[in-house]
Design an enzyme around this catalytic site. Structure first.
Site, PDB file in Angstrom:
ATOM      1  N   ASP A 152      38.666  41.151  42.265  1.00 20.18           N
ATOM      2  CA  ASP A 152      37.656  42.189  42.490  1.00 20.18           C
ATOM      3  C   ASP A 152      37.696  42.601  43.957  1.00 20.18           C
ATOM      4  OD1 ASP A 152      35.307  43.720  42.801  1.00 20.18           O
ATOM      5  OD2 ASP A 152      34.292  42.589  41.218  1.00 20.18           O
ATOM      6  N   ASP A 188      45.730  46.270  44.512  1.00 16.93           N
ATOM      7  CA  ASP A 188      46.021  47.703  44.590  1.00 16.93           C
ATOM      8  C   ASP A 188      45.032  48.407  45.516  1.00 16.93           C
ATOM      9  OD1 ASP A 188      43.833  47.454  42.945  1.00 16.93           O
ATOM     10  OD2 ASP A 188      44.549  48.819  41.391  1.00 16.93           O
ATOM     11  N   THR A 225      50.738  44.001  35.236  1.00 18.00           N
ATOM     12  CA  THR A 225      49.423  43.838  34.631  1.00 18.00           C
ATOM     13  C   THR A 225      48.790  45.198  34.357  1.00 18.00           C
ATOM     14  OG1 THR A 225      48.142  43.851  36.684  1.00 18.00           O
ATOM     15  CG2 THR A 225      49.145  41.751  36.020  1.00 18.00           C
TER      16      THR A 225
END
Length: 246
Positions: A152, A188, A225
């Site tokens: 997160d 990311d 993923t």
């Protein structure tokens, strides 16, 4: 109404910080407990296979040689989501043992279901807060590596303190790593990548494997993923970091 094991496991995670002795109580948490529905299939998978694929929090270190039946290195992945990439890595690397931690019970159920489908004996999962597992249930020097993929990002500046990658977390992980053990992270979010690089580089027990002293190209052994695919769709870059303990 009788609760199943899966129901009890979810209840344990959801109420852990409120126990009377305060042992699980934490002021800042790096995760939010999502309330996604645990399907009947996932629930059944947890109930039927926890004895062989699941581990429970304990206050003494796990005996990994007894759990896995061998002395192969143990790779810990924190926050495996729905578990597909974790199971794929375990299936592709039978010479390593994999231990996944996830607090989202539907993800744990999905991971177990996929692991049963794929087969193999080198994977175990835990449904508990990772910081407490590291603190109490894993011996110093017991891990061959740590994987933290797309945690997160807590993108708002006021929430950056909630990010799991902090100096004290990395120091705790390093303590649990064997010599030459690795830390592999991916995100990311560029700002989080920069924080990861700063925190990892500041730990004097770690060496960055990047030739440029920053990030590495995405390695072939890390499965793509859904979070990475989402990042590509949104035009985000993806940053991999790979450090090794001296």
């Amino acid at each position: 109404m009788t609760q199943t094991f899966a129901d009890q496991k979810r209840k344990t995670v959801e109420t852990a910080e409120f126990t009377e002795d305060g042992r699980y109580k934490r002021k800042v948490r790096s995760f939010v407990l999502r309330t996604g529905r645990l399907s009947e299939f996932q629930k059944n998978m947890m109930n039927d296979n926890w004895g062989t694929l699941g581990l429970d929090y304990q206050t003494e270190p796990f005996d990994f040689a007894k759990i896995y039946g061998n002395d192969n290195p143990v790779v810990l992945e924190i926050g495996f989501g729905m578990g597909k990439s974790l199971v794929d890595m375990a299936f592709a690397n039978p010479d390593k043992n994999y231990l996944g931690i996830e607090v989202h019970t539907p993800g744990v159920g999905a991971c177990i279901a996929y692991a049963v489908e794929k087969g193999g004996t080198n994977l175990r999962v835990i449904c508990h807060d990772a910081t407490e597992i590291l603190r109490d249930s894993i011996a110093d020097g017991a891990l061959g590596g740590l994987q933290l993929f797309f945690p997160d990002p807590w993108h708002k500046a006021k929430h950056h303190k909630r990010r799991i990658v902090q100096p004290h977390f990395v120091a705790q992980v390093v303590q649990k790593l064997a010599g030459n053990g690795f830390i592999h992270m991916a995100t990311d979010w560029e700002n989080y990548a920069e924080q990861m690089l700063e925190v990892l580089s500041a730990n004097t027990d770690l060496v960055n494997t990047s030739k440029n002293g920053d990030y590495i190209p995405r390695p072939d052994f890390r499965p793509l993923t859904k979070f990475e695919a989402r990042g590509h769709r949104l035009g985000h870059g993806v940053w991999d970091l790979y450090f090794v303990k001296k």
